[in-house]
Design a protein around this motif. Structure first.
Motif, short mmCIF file in Angstrom:
data_model
loop_
_atom_site.label_atom_id
_atom_site.label_comp_id
_atom_site.label_asym_id
_atom_site.label_seq_id
_atom_site.Cartn_x
_atom_site.Cartn_y
_atom_site.Cartn_z
N ASN A 51 0.83 -1.20 0.00
CA ASN A 51 0.00 0.00 0.00
C ASN A 51 0.86 1.26 0.00
O ASN A 51 0.60 2.20 -0.74
CB ASN A 51 -0.94 -0.02 1.21
CG ASN A 51 -1.89 1.14 1.22
OD1 ASN A 51 -2.37 1.60 0.19
ND2 ASN A 51 -2.17 1.64 2.42
N ILE A 52 1.91 1.26 0.80
CA ILE A 52 2.80 2.42 0.86
C ILE A 52 3.48 2.63 -0.49
O ILE A 52 3.43 3.73 -1.05
CB ILE A 52 3.85 2.25 1.97
CG1 ILE A 52 3.17 2.29 3.35
CG2 ILE A 52 4.93 3.34 1.87
CD1 ILE A 52 4.08 1.88 4.50
N LEU A 53 4.10 1.58 -1.01
CA LEU A 53 4.87 1.73 -2.24
C LEU A 53 4.01 1.98 -3.47
O LEU A 53 4.45 2.63 -4.42
CB LEU A 53 5.76 0.50 -2.46
CG LEU A 53 6.85 0.28 -1.39
CD1 LEU A 53 7.65 -0.97 -1.70
CD2 LEU A 53 7.76 1.50 -1.28
N SER A 54 2.78 1.51 -3.46
CA SER A 54 1.90 1.72 -4.61
C SER A 54 1.18 3.06 -4.56
O SER A 54 0.49 3.43 -5.51
CB SER A 54 0.87 0.59 -4.71
OG SER A 54 -0.04 0.66 -3.64
N ASN A 55 1.36 3.80 -3.50
CA ASN A 55 0.71 5.10 -3.35
C ASN A 55 1.44 6.20 -4.13
O ASN A 55 0.99 7.32 -4.18
CB ASN A 55 0.62 5.48 -1.87
CG ASN A 55 -0.42 6.52 -1.61
OD1 ASN A 55 -1.57 6.39 -2.01
ND2 ASN A 55 -0.01 7.58 -0.92
N CYS A 57 2.21 8.52 -6.76
CA CYS A 57 1.46 9.08 -7.90
C CYS A 57 2.38 9.77 -8.90
O CYS A 57 1.94 10.21 -9.94
CB CYS A 57 0.44 10.09 -7.39
SG CYS A 57 -0.82 9.35 -6.35
N ASN A 58 3.67 9.86 -8.58
CA ASN A 58 4.63 10.52 -9.44
C ASN A 58 5.32 9.48 -10.31
O ASN A 58 6.18 8.74 -9.84
CB ASN A 58 5.66 11.28 -8.58
CG ASN A 58 6.63 12.08 -9.40
OD1 ASN A 58 6.78 11.88 -10.60
ND2 ASN A 58 7.32 12.99 -8.74
N LEU A 64 11.08 3.24 -4.48
CA LEU A 64 12.05 3.49 -3.40
C LEU A 64 12.38 4.97 -3.27
O LEU A 64 12.59 5.46 -2.15
CB LEU A 64 13.32 2.67 -3.63
CG LEU A 64 13.14 1.16 -3.51
CD1 LEU A 64 14.46 0.44 -3.75
CD2 LEU A 64 12.55 0.78 -2.16
N GLU A 65 12.41 5.69 -4.38
CA GLU A 65 12.59 7.15 -4.30
C GLU A 65 11.40 7.77 -3.57
O GLU A 65 11.57 8.65 -2.72
CB GLU A 65 12.72 7.76 -5.70
CG GLU A 65 14.03 7.44 -6.38
CD GLU A 65 14.05 7.88 -7.83
OE1 GLU A 65 15.12 8.35 -8.26
OE2 GLU A 65 13.02 7.73 -8.53
N TYR A 66 10.23 7.29 -3.91
CA TYR A 66 9.02 7.76 -3.24
C TYR A 66 9.11 7.50 -1.74
O TYR A 66 8.88 8.41 -0.93
CB TYR A 66 7.79 7.07 -3.84
CG TYR A 66 6.51 7.28 -3.07
CD1 TYR A 66 5.87 8.52 -3.10
CD2 TYR A 66 5.96 6.25 -2.32
CE1 TYR A 66 4.69 8.72 -2.38
CE2 TYR A 66 4.79 6.45 -1.61
CZ TYR A 66 4.16 7.69 -1.65
OH TYR A 66 3.00 7.88 -0.93
N LEU A 67 9.47 6.28 -1.37
CA LEU A 67 9.59 5.93 0.05
C LEU A 67 10.60 6.83 0.75
O LEU A 67 10.34 7.31 1.86
CB LEU A 67 9.99 4.46 0.19
CG LEU A 67 10.19 3.95 1.62
CD1 LEU A 67 8.87 3.95 2.37
CD2 LEU A 67 10.78 2.54 1.60
N SER A 68 11.72 7.08 0.10
CA SER A 68 12.77 7.88 0.74
C SER A 68 12.36 9.34 0.91
O SER A 68 12.94 10.05 1.74
CB SER A 68 14.07 7.80 -0.05
OG SER A 68 13.99 8.49 -1.26
#
Length: 105
Positions: A51-55, A57-58, A64-68
């Protein structure tokens, strides 16, 4: 997907998969699930990680860039992620960045 991690076949559970096949065989979601450790009544740790990683939108950013780039507050906004888990995730991300810098030349 199963709500309870015990409903997932042993070979597909993140901890067991890492033991059997090594860490390189795990997806980003599976690795994050190991950091998250536990789920909620509604979602297991793997579902929370997905859920976190699929959120993201960019489309210009990897998961992993999104997570960071997520802040503590943004992490805590996900169901199943409280203060401690958000801090643990941020710590792992920071360790990863520091390890990555040691390989840059």
């Amino acid at each position: 997907m199963a709500k309870n991690i015990t409903e997932i076949p042993l070979s597909d559970r993140p901890y067991e998969k890492l033991e059997l096949l090594g860490e390189a065989s795990l997806t980003n979601s599976e690795l994050l699930a190991i950091v998250i450790k536990t789920g909620t009544l509604k979602q297991n740790c793997l579902q929370i990680a997905q859920n976190i990683l699929s959120n993201n939108c960019n489309s210009n950013m990897t998961d992993l860039e999104y997570l960071s780039n997520l802040s503590l507050a943004e992490l805590k906004s996900f169901d199943g992620i409280g203060r401690v888990k958000a801090i643990q995730i941020k710590a792992v991300v920071e360790l990863s960045k520091r390890i990555s810098k040691t390989y840059e030349i």
